[in-house]
Design a protein around this motif. Structure first.
Motif, PDB file in Angstrom:
ATOM      1  N   THR A  31     -12.120 -16.672   1.618  1.00  0.00           N
ATOM      2  CA  THR A  31     -11.371 -15.501   1.152  1.00  0.00           C
ATOM      3  C   THR A  31     -11.262 -15.558  -0.360  1.00  0.00           C
ATOM      4  OG1 THR A  31      -9.447 -16.819   1.671  1.00  0.00           O
ATOM      5  CG2 THR A  31      -9.905 -14.989   3.141  1.00  0.00           C
ATOM      6  N   GLN A  36      -9.250 -13.176  -8.072  1.00  0.00           N
ATOM      7  CA  GLN A  36     -10.542 -12.579  -7.723  1.00  0.00           C
ATOM      8  C   GLN A  36     -10.346 -11.222  -7.052  1.00  0.00           C
ATOM      9  OE1 GLN A  36     -12.183 -15.757  -5.352  1.00  0.00           O
ATOM     10  NE2 GLN A  36     -12.559 -17.060  -7.135  1.00  0.00           N
ATOM     11  N   GLY A  57      -7.059 -23.442 -11.746  1.00  0.00           N
ATOM     12  CA  GLY A  57      -7.542 -23.770 -10.415  1.00  0.00           C
ATOM     13  C   GLY A  57      -7.504 -22.623  -9.438  1.00  0.00           C
ATOM     14  N   THR A  58      -7.411 -21.394  -9.921  1.00  0.00           N
ATOM     15  CA  THR A  58      -7.311 -20.263  -9.011  1.00  0.00           C
ATOM     16  C   THR A  58      -8.619 -19.477  -8.922  1.00  0.00           C
ATOM     17  OG1 THR A  58      -6.392 -18.988 -10.824  1.00  0.00           O
ATOM     18  CG2 THR A  58      -4.822 -19.948  -9.278  1.00  0.00           C
ATOM     19  N   LYS A  60     -10.833 -18.519 -11.582  1.00  0.00           N
ATOM     20  CA  LYS A  60     -11.090 -17.505 -12.607  1.00  0.00           C
ATOM     21  C   LYS A  60     -12.587 -17.383 -12.917  1.00  0.00           C
ATOM     22  CE  LYS A  60      -7.963 -19.056 -15.642  1.00  0.00           C
ATOM     23  NZ  LYS A  60      -7.206 -20.025 -14.832  1.00  0.00           N
ATOM     24  N   THR A  61     -13.307 -18.504 -12.821  1.00  0.00           N
ATOM     25  CA  THR A  61     -14.732 -18.454 -13.141  1.00  0.00           C
ATOM     26  C   THR A  61     -15.458 -17.415 -12.279  1.00  0.00           C
ATOM     27  OG1 THR A  61     -14.500 -20.828 -13.472  1.00  0.00           O
ATOM     28  CG2 THR A  61     -16.717 -19.930 -13.607  1.00  0.00           C
ATOM     29  N   ASP A 314     -12.917 -28.926 -13.995  1.00  0.00           N
ATOM     30  CA  ASP A 314     -12.722 -28.690 -12.573  1.00  0.00           C
ATOM     31  C   ASP A 314     -13.474 -29.749 -11.793  1.00  0.00           C
ATOM     32  OD1 ASP A 314     -12.020 -27.319 -10.177  1.00  0.00           O
ATOM     33  OD2 ASP A 314     -14.072 -26.579 -10.101  1.00  0.00           O
ATOM     34  N   ARG A 342      -6.043 -28.046  -6.915  1.00  0.00           N
ATOM     35  CA  ARG A 342      -6.987 -26.946  -7.059  1.00  0.00           C
ATOM     36  C   ARG A 342      -7.566 -26.527  -5.727  1.00  0.00           C
ATOM     37  NH1 ARG A 342      -8.068 -26.384 -12.322  1.00  0.00           N
ATOM     38  NH2 ARG A 342     -10.163 -25.537 -12.216  1.00  0.00           N
TER      39      ARG A 342
HETATM   40  P1  ADP Z   1      -9.831 -21.799 -12.978  1.00  0.00           P
HETATM   41  O1  ADP Z   1     -10.882 -21.384 -13.973  1.00  0.00           O
HETATM   42  O2  ADP Z   1      -8.926 -20.679 -12.574  1.00  0.00           O
HETATM   43  O3  ADP Z   1      -9.038 -22.997 -13.431  1.00  0.00           O
HETATM   44  P2  ADP Z   1     -12.104 -22.451 -11.320  1.00  0.00           P
HETATM   45  O4  ADP Z   1     -12.850 -21.189 -11.481  1.00  0.00           O
HETATM   46  O5  ADP Z   1     -12.573 -23.632 -12.088  1.00  0.00           O
HETATM   47  O6  ADP Z   1     -10.552 -22.224 -11.618  1.00  0.00           O
HETATM   48  O7  ADP Z   1     -12.070 -22.746  -9.735  1.00  0.00           O
HETATM   49  C1  ADP Z   1     -11.419 -23.860  -9.170  1.00  0.00           C
HETATM   50  C2  ADP Z   1     -12.140 -24.336  -7.913  1.00  0.00           C
HETATM   51  O8  ADP Z   1     -11.931 -23.440  -6.836  1.00  0.00           O
HETATM   52  C3  ADP Z   1     -13.635 -24.453  -8.081  1.00  0.00           C
HETATM   53  O9  ADP Z   1     -14.051 -25.680  -7.511  1.00  0.00           O
HETATM   54  C4  ADP Z   1     -14.193 -23.295  -7.309  1.00  0.00           C
HETATM   55  O10 ADP Z   1     -15.478 -23.597  -6.788  1.00  0.00           O
HETATM   56  C5  ADP Z   1     -13.166 -23.108  -6.213  1.00  0.00           C
HETATM   57  N1  ADP Z   1     -13.043 -21.712  -5.755  1.00  0.00           N
HETATM   58  C6  ADP Z   1     -13.060 -20.596  -6.518  1.00  0.00           C
HETATM   59  N2  ADP Z   1     -12.899 -19.486  -5.767  1.00  0.00           N
HETATM   60  C7  ADP Z   1     -12.772 -19.894  -4.495  1.00  0.00           C
HETATM   61  C8  ADP Z   1     -12.575 -19.205  -3.226  1.00  0.00           C
HETATM   62  N3  ADP Z   1     -12.462 -17.883  -3.157  1.00  0.00           N
HETATM   63  N4  ADP Z   1     -12.484 -19.971  -2.119  1.00  0.00           N
HETATM   64  C9  ADP Z   1     -12.602 -21.322  -2.191  1.00  0.00           C
HETATM   65  N5  ADP Z   1     -12.786 -22.026  -3.327  1.00  0.00           N
HETATM   66  C10 ADP Z   1     -12.870 -21.333  -4.472  1.00  0.00           C
END
Ligand code: ADP
Ligand code: MG
Length: 592
Positions: A31, A36, A57-58, A60-61, A314, A342
């Protein structure tokens, strides 16, 4: 209509195309995360600037990566998207993620450019065509000046970890870089915190941005619990070791304030036999890459880092963030604690403070809008118990290595005079004595808050117990406390310091209840299993008789089989590698 809806997964509902959906399924994302869910439809449908704030850890990438990839025309070789990020590590991480997201779009190329590596190689990569460039601001400037990149046609510019880029003094660079981009591009700013500088940048570089916020501004992840430990400054390092020893499976980032402290703490840990390494700006890029690689594949268990070097990193399944010192800027705490907890996992952020810093904890609490729990540095006795049980459970879980079979007859001959009980005792003694000897004469390190107030209520009058149920039986400190309350029926406030470990726990009661507690558990069974409660020799009281820390433990840990990884001493490289592979598989399937 309805049927079609049911067959659509949640990412399709956001409007993403087939190639990305396939990649999403491959990665095991089920999900979309909140950021996102909020950002992707807007970015797909509208040509708009955006400011997106979401805790670390949410995901954002992917929140900017998915829509960016959708927008790129992969048939054209022109550079269409630029992502700026503060550090080389982050730059590589984002590039990897994007490559994953776009792996079913054959012509799409994402290229990373960053300092410390050959600029000619990077230039060649760009010449081969790079629809997306992920760059650190310094190197980007350099390459613009040397006409190695052309960003005059980009449609999208993303500022990731915008607050950190500003902290690092990249404002001028960003300014200069953006002056080479078209006016009508869209700018997407992603950040975990929103200090004033970020609003300034939003005003300066963006045009009526849509703003989305997930959770409260500046707050940390919901999945992280926060603890602090009060010690005398001179005991900081000893406290760090104990926190690590009390968590045998720890996989952690330890934050120090300066490069010098970072280096020193890492060197000390290595000298003491831990799988540790330092990560800071004085290392060469090569060294930093190597450290990150070993950390990611878990050859390093404790990464000691500065804030800048570890920003945004990450790495999956970090169990603990340890603040060896609090950061100078309180906001930085959010970023530190965000390295754990995360992707839906839980994590712990620990802070080691001296008495004079306790008031800072309050400021942090205000910013993260969460409460800290004051805890005590585990005593030597507790650590010994923890390690002993950890060893026992490792032995239980160990896969038998049949290479040994051919030696068994001779080994049996050597050991034939011993009973099973004797063998167990001997085995544990071999593995455990050094550890025990180190800790048996150790003193308390905690300076309890009560000592601070000159109130010694707690330096007497309670008894600490050991009980052989723990997390593996489904308890956490709250549920165990409830269970004990019910079984013991001692009245209000008679229970304290319920501390749940993997296969056992500790708790305190007023000493007057000691006999009652022991008699209740004398013959107590739970689901057919005997529940065992004993008085823990170290009563868990603080401020009592001080003993001195026993002799050195330096350099012995690894050779005594207490390798933090809990791996056998004779692991061959091949074993390790295959171990990693299976761990990776596990990780992926966990996500599903
Ligand atoms: P942020 O930039 O917000 O700190 P990241 O983009 O680095 O977070 O993502 C954190 C981790 O969560 C990564 O390992 C990513 O692969 C994982 N992730 C991202 N979106 C999802 C999702 N929808 N479901 C499961 N895992 C996800
Ligand atoms: Mg990020």
């Amino acid at each position: 209509m309805r049927l079609i809806f049911i067959y659509m997964n949640k990412f399709e509902e956001l409007g993403l195309g087939e190639a990305i959906i396939k990649a999403v399924n491959d990665m095991g994302f089920e999900t979309p995360s909140e950021v996102q869910e909020k950002a992707i439809p807007i970015l797909l449908e509208e040509d708009t600037d955006i400011v997106a704030l979401a805790q670390t850890g949410t995901g954002k990438t992917a929140a900017f990566g998915f829509p960016l990839i959708e927008k790129i025309d992969s048939k054209s070789r022109i550079t269409q998207g630029l992502i700026l990020s503060p550090t080389r590590e982050l730059c590589l991480q984002i590039t990897n993620e994007l490559k994953n997201y776009s792996k079913f779009i054959p012509d799409l190329r994402t290229v990373a450019i960053y300092g410390g590596a050959s600029i000619m190689d990077q230039s060649k990569e760009i010449k081969r065509g790079a629809q997306i460039i992920v760059a650190t601001p310094g190197r980007m400037q350099d390459m613009i000046n040397r006409k190695m990149v052309d960003i005059s046609n980009i449609g999208y510019c993303i500022l990731d970890e915008a607050d950190e880029m500003l902290n690092m003094g990249f404002y001028e660079d960003i300014n200069a870089i953006l002056s080479h981009t078209p006016k009508d591009k869209n700018t997407w700013l992603f950040s975990a915190t929103m200090p004033r500088e970020v609003s300034t940048i939003a005003k300066r570089f963006m045009h009526e941005p849509v703003e989305i916020t997930v959770g409260h501004k500046n707050t940390g992840s919901e999945n992280v619990s926060h603890e602090y430990y009060v010690v005398n400054s001179r005991d900081r390092y000893a406290a760090l070791k104990r926190l690590s020893d009390a968590n045998p499976d720890i996989f952690s980032v330890i934050f120090c304030r300066t490069k010098r402290d970072t280096q020193k703490v890492a060197e000390n840990l290595i000298g003491d036999g831990y799988n540790a390494a330092a990560l800071h700006g004085d290392l060469s890029q090569n060294q930093r890459d190597l450290v990150m690689k070993s950390f990611r594949n878990r050859q390093i268990q404790m990464l000691v880092a500065t804030d800048v070097a570890a920003r945004g990193i990450d790495v999956n399944d970090i169990t603990h963030v340890i603040n060896y010192q609090l950061p100078d800027e309180i906001e930085t705490y959010t970023h530190r604690s965000g390295r754990t907890g995360r992707a839906g996992k839980s994590g712990v952020s620990m802070v080691i403070v001296s008495k004079s810093e306790i008031r800072k904890i309050k400021s942090v609490e205000r910013i993260i809008k969460k409460k800290f729990e004051e805890k005590e540095i585990p005593s030597g006795e507790e650590i010994c118990q923890i390690q002993l049980f950890h060893l026992a459970s490792d032995i239980k879980k160990a896969e038998i290595n049949h290479e040994i079979d051919k030696y068994l007859p001779s080994i049996n001959e050597v050991l034939e005079e011993f009973t099973k009980e004797e063998l167990i005792k001997k085995f544990f003694s071999v593995e455990f004595s050094r550890f025990y000897n180190y800790y048996k004469k150790s003193r308390d390190l905690s300076v309890s808050s009560r000592d601070r107030d000159g109130d010694s209520r707690n330096s007497d009058g309670t008894t600490r117990y050991f009980i052989n149920v723990g997390e593996k039986d489904g308890y956490d400190w709250m549920t165990l406390k409830d269970f004990l309350k019910e079984v013991l029926d001692l009245g209000r406030d008679a229970l304290s310091r319920v501390d749940v470990k993997e296969s056992f726990s500790f708790f305190n009661t007023a000493s007057e209840h000691q006999e009652k507690v022991l008699s209740i558990f004398e013959d107590f069974k739970m689901e057919g299993r005997k529940v065992n409660v004993e008085i823990s020799k170290d009563s868990g009281r603080r401020g009592g008789k001080r003993r001195r820390d026993g002799g050195g433990y330096k350099g012995k840990r690894r050779s005594e089989g207490f390798k933090p990884k809990g791996r056998g001493r004779f692991d061959k490289k091949e074993d390790r590698d295959s171990g990693n592979r299976s761990r990776d598989r596990r990780k992926r399937s966990n996500r599903r």
